[in-house]
Write a protein that holds these residues in place. Structure first.
Motif, PDB file in Angstrom:
ATOM      1  N   GLU A 112       0.831  -1.202   0.000  1.00 56.99           N
ATOM      2  CA  GLU A 112       0.000   0.000   0.000  1.00 56.99           C
ATOM      3  C   GLU A 112       0.870   1.259   0.000  1.00 56.99           C
ATOM      4  O   GLU A 112       0.395   2.346  -0.318  1.00 56.99           O
ATOM      5  CB  GLU A 112      -0.924   0.014   1.220  1.00 56.99           C
ATOM      6  CG  GLU A 112      -1.814  -1.200   1.363  1.00 56.99           C
ATOM      7  CD  GLU A 112      -2.771  -1.402   0.208  1.00 56.99           C
ATOM      8  OE1 GLU A 112      -2.979  -0.441  -0.572  1.00 56.99           O
ATOM      9  OE2 GLU A 112      -3.304  -2.506   0.063  1.00 56.99           O
ATOM     10  N   GLU A 113       2.158   1.108   0.348  1.00 59.79           N
ATOM     11  CA  GLU A 113       3.070   2.251   0.437  1.00 59.79           C
ATOM     12  C   GLU A 113       4.019   2.340  -0.749  1.00 59.79           C
ATOM     13  O   GLU A 113       4.427   3.438  -1.142  1.00 59.79           O
ATOM     14  CB  GLU A 113       3.881   2.164   1.728  1.00 59.79           C
ATOM     15  CG  GLU A 113       3.047   2.189   2.990  1.00 59.79           C
ATOM     16  CD  GLU A 113       3.842   1.847   4.232  1.00 59.79           C
ATOM     17  OE1 GLU A 113       3.750   2.607   5.213  1.00 59.79           O
ATOM     18  OE2 GLU A 113       4.567   0.818   4.222  1.00 59.79           O
ATOM     19  N   HIS A 114       4.400   1.196  -1.306  1.00 60.67           N
ATOM     20  CA  HIS A 114       5.364   1.173  -2.407  1.00 60.67           C
ATOM     21  C   HIS A 114       4.815   0.347  -3.561  1.00 60.67           C
ATOM     22  O   HIS A 114       4.248  -0.729  -3.350  1.00 60.67           O
ATOM     23  CB  HIS A 114       6.697   0.551  -1.960  1.00 60.67           C
ATOM     24  CG  HIS A 114       7.352   1.252  -0.816  1.00 60.67           C
ATOM     25  ND1 HIS A 114       7.694   2.584  -0.848  1.00 60.67           N
ATOM     26  CD2 HIS A 114       7.733   0.799   0.407  1.00 60.67           C
ATOM     27  CE1 HIS A 114       8.260   2.926   0.298  1.00 60.67           C
ATOM     28  NE2 HIS A 114       8.283   1.861   1.080  1.00 60.67           N
ATOM     29  N   ASP A 115       4.997   0.839  -4.778  1.00 58.22           N
ATOM     30  CA  ASP A 115       4.614   0.071  -5.958  1.00 58.22           C
ATOM     31  C   ASP A 115       5.592  -1.079  -6.176  1.00 58.22           C
ATOM     32  O   ASP A 115       6.792  -0.945  -5.915  1.00 58.22           O
ATOM     33  CB  ASP A 115       4.603   0.963  -7.200  1.00 58.22           C
ATOM     34  CG  ASP A 115       3.494   2.006  -7.169  1.00 58.22           C
ATOM     35  OD1 ASP A 115       2.464   1.747  -6.513  1.00 58.22           O
ATOM     36  OD2 ASP A 115       3.670   3.070  -7.788  1.00 58.22           O
ATOM     37  N   VAL A 116       5.073  -2.202  -6.652  1.00 57.56           N
ATOM     38  CA  VAL A 116       5.914  -3.353  -6.964  1.00 57.56           C
ATOM     39  C   VAL A 116       6.499  -3.165  -8.360  1.00 57.56           C
ATOM     40  O   VAL A 116       5.767  -2.917  -9.325  1.00 57.56           O
ATOM     41  CB  VAL A 116       5.095  -4.659  -6.878  1.00 57.56           C
ATOM     42  CG1 VAL A 116       5.911  -5.845  -7.375  1.00 57.56           C
ATOM     43  CG2 VAL A 116       4.638  -4.894  -5.438  1.00 57.56           C
ATOM     44  N   GLY A 130      10.159  -6.855  -8.735  1.00 54.13           N
ATOM     45  CA  GLY A 130       9.284  -7.301  -7.664  1.00 54.13           C
ATOM     46  C   GLY A 130       8.257  -8.317  -8.138  1.00 54.13           C
ATOM     47  O   GLY A 130       7.892  -9.233  -7.396  1.00 54.13           O
ATOM     48  N   GLU A 131       7.798  -8.169  -9.385  1.00 56.37           N
ATOM     49  CA  GLU A 131       6.886  -9.173  -9.938  1.00 56.37           C
ATOM     50  C   GLU A 131       7.586 -10.529 -10.043  1.00 56.37           C
ATOM     51  O   GLU A 131       6.954 -11.579  -9.831  1.00 56.37           O
ATOM     52  CB  GLU A 131       6.381  -8.730 -11.307  1.00 56.37           C
ATOM     53  CG  GLU A 131       5.430  -7.537 -11.240  1.00 56.37           C
ATOM     54  CD  GLU A 131       4.999  -7.066 -12.609  1.00 56.37           C
ATOM     55  OE1 GLU A 131       5.169  -7.837 -13.585  1.00 56.37           O
ATOM     56  OE2 GLU A 131       4.498  -5.932 -12.723  1.00 56.37           O
ATOM     57  N   GLY A 151      10.840  -1.248  -5.005  1.00 57.56           N
ATOM     58  CA  GLY A 151       9.814  -2.078  -5.605  1.00 57.56           C
ATOM     59  C   GLY A 151      10.019  -3.569  -5.492  1.00 57.56           C
ATOM     60  O   GLY A 151       9.219  -4.347  -6.034  1.00 57.56           O
ATOM     61  N   ARG A 152      11.076  -4.002  -4.796  1.00 63.67           N
ATOM     62  CA  ARG A 152      11.287  -5.433  -4.589  1.00 63.67           C
ATOM     63  C   ARG A 152      10.374  -5.943  -3.482  1.00 63.67           C
ATOM     64  O   ARG A 152      10.108  -5.237  -2.495  1.00 63.67           O
ATOM     65  CB  ARG A 152      12.747  -5.721  -4.188  1.00 63.67           C
ATOM     66  CG  ARG A 152      13.774  -5.417  -5.253  1.00 63.67           C
ATOM     67  CD  ARG A 152      13.660  -6.355  -6.433  1.00 63.67           C
ATOM     68  NE  ARG A 152      13.774  -7.768  -6.067  1.00 63.67           N
ATOM     69  CZ  ARG A 152      14.933  -8.449  -6.006  1.00 63.67           C
ATOM     70  NH1 ARG A 152      16.086  -7.825  -6.260  1.00 63.67           N
ATOM     71  NH2 ARG A 152      14.949  -9.727  -5.706  1.00 63.67           N
ATOM     72  N   VAL A 153       9.878  -7.165  -3.633  1.00 68.89           N
ATOM     73  CA  VAL A 153       9.089  -7.799  -2.583  1.00 68.89           C
ATOM     74  C   VAL A 153      10.054  -8.533  -1.672  1.00 68.89           C
ATOM     75  O   VAL A 153      10.744  -9.468  -2.087  1.00 68.89           O
ATOM     76  CB  VAL A 153       8.046  -8.772  -3.172  1.00 68.89           C
ATOM     77  CG1 VAL A 153       7.254  -9.444  -2.050  1.00 68.89           C
ATOM     78  CG2 VAL A 153       7.097  -8.021  -4.104  1.00 68.89           C
TER      79      VAL A 153
END
Length: 317
Positions: free
Chosen positions: A112-116, A120-121, A213-215
């Motif tokens: 909710e705070e950072h785009d993936v 990250g995908e 953007g990394r998970v």
């Protein structure tokens, strides 16, 4: 029946002081770490403990059972995943029959705070791949339940009714649901023999995402089940958007059928939830429910499904 106690800041401070030993300076004990409640909701009473730990307190015996199971499950899934799973540095009971776990904080924000990002995908693809590799029977021996796949046709019918209520509130165009016909819903039924371990609650707040953007990690495994992999694809569609979710699932080796099934589970769910909120049945924040609906309804290239040639993975588009 005895009512479960409600944890307070004093409860948390006393528990934390017994778990984390602070250093001393000139013979005087330093103040303990700051404790403050986590803003996000959830079934556990969750508190930040300093900058490095998070404390979760089970509010009832059912939650305590699930938390004990989660501790065992995290050890099982950790070797299979390319992203972090929280590690418990202490666990026990904070009240009779009610458990707690003090976990190390996984560095990063939330989805909710950072785009993936695109990378990250790929992390999410690794998550889905790893979950598929976890031995399902071994997970079940830990108490992880096996759940039957949901009926997409039944969910579609519920979404059609909900969409009409949203249309009267000028929140949603119900014509958009006409893309999912009854025939298509039947075609997108879960296939036999496809059950895997699923996280089953891949909301944005449970994805730890770094500023680039990394998970980096996946939180809260209390709802994990052996079941329909499309449920996790649906969760990602709501958390990071349908295009990113489908790209990640495709990278993980999932064919079009489970990807489309996950897409429509997410779309129908978000319509039903938003209508439920407007009717006073869902306590979720309205801005978040609207955002989740927008994410789930983002267009993807696989949407124009016409027919399936057989019952396996050979689809026509």
């Amino acid at each position: 029946m005895t009512q479960a106690p409600t944890p307070t800041a004093d409860t948390v401070r006393r528990l934390v002081s017994s778990l984390i030993k602070e250093g001393t300076t000139r013979g005087a004990t330093t103040a303990g770490p700051e404790v403050r409640p986590v803003a996000e909701g959830g079934e556990h009473s969750t508190w930040w403990v300093g900058a490095r730990h998070v404390l979760r307190l089970a509010p009832d015996r059912e939650a305590a059972l699930r938390q004990r199971r989660e501790l065992r499950l995290r050890d099982l899934v950790r070797p299979h995943l390319p992203v972090a799973v929280p590690t418990s540095v202490a666990h026990g009971e904070w009240a009779p029959g009610l458990t707690y776990t003090l976990d190390t904080k996984v560095p990063g924000g939330t989805a909710e705070e950072h785009d993936v990002s695109a990378v990250g995908e790929a992390d999410l693809a690794g998550l889905l791949t790893g979950l598929r590799e976890v031995p399902a029977r071994q997970a079940e021996t830990l108490g992880v339940p096996r759940t039957a796949p949901r009926s997409l046709e039944a969910l579609r019918r519920a979404a059609v009714r909900a969409a009409e209520r949203l249309a009267s509130a000028d929140e949603f165009d119900p014509v958009r649901l006409h893309q999912l016909t009854p025939q298509a819903a039947v075609q997108l039924a879960a296939q036999p023999g496809t059950a895997v371990l699923v996280h089953h609650d891949l909301r944005g707040e449970h994805l730890v995402v770094s500023a680039d953007g990394r998970v980096r990690g996946i939180l809260d495994w209390t709802d994990a089940a052996v079941g329909d992999p499309a449920e996790d694809i649906a969760g990602l569609a709501v958390a990071v958007g349908s295009p990113a979710a489908v790209r990640a699932a495709t990278l993980a080796g999932y064919a079009a059928r489970p990807c489309l099934r996950g897409l429509w589970l997410a779309r129908c769910d978000t319509v039903v939830r938003l209508a439920g909120h407007l009717a006073g049945h869902d306590a979720g924040p309205l801005p978040l429910l609207r955002l989740q609906l927008r994410r789930a309804w983002e267009a993807i290239l696989l949407e124009r499904v016409t027919e399936f040639r057989d019952e396996d993975t050979d689809e026509e588009f």
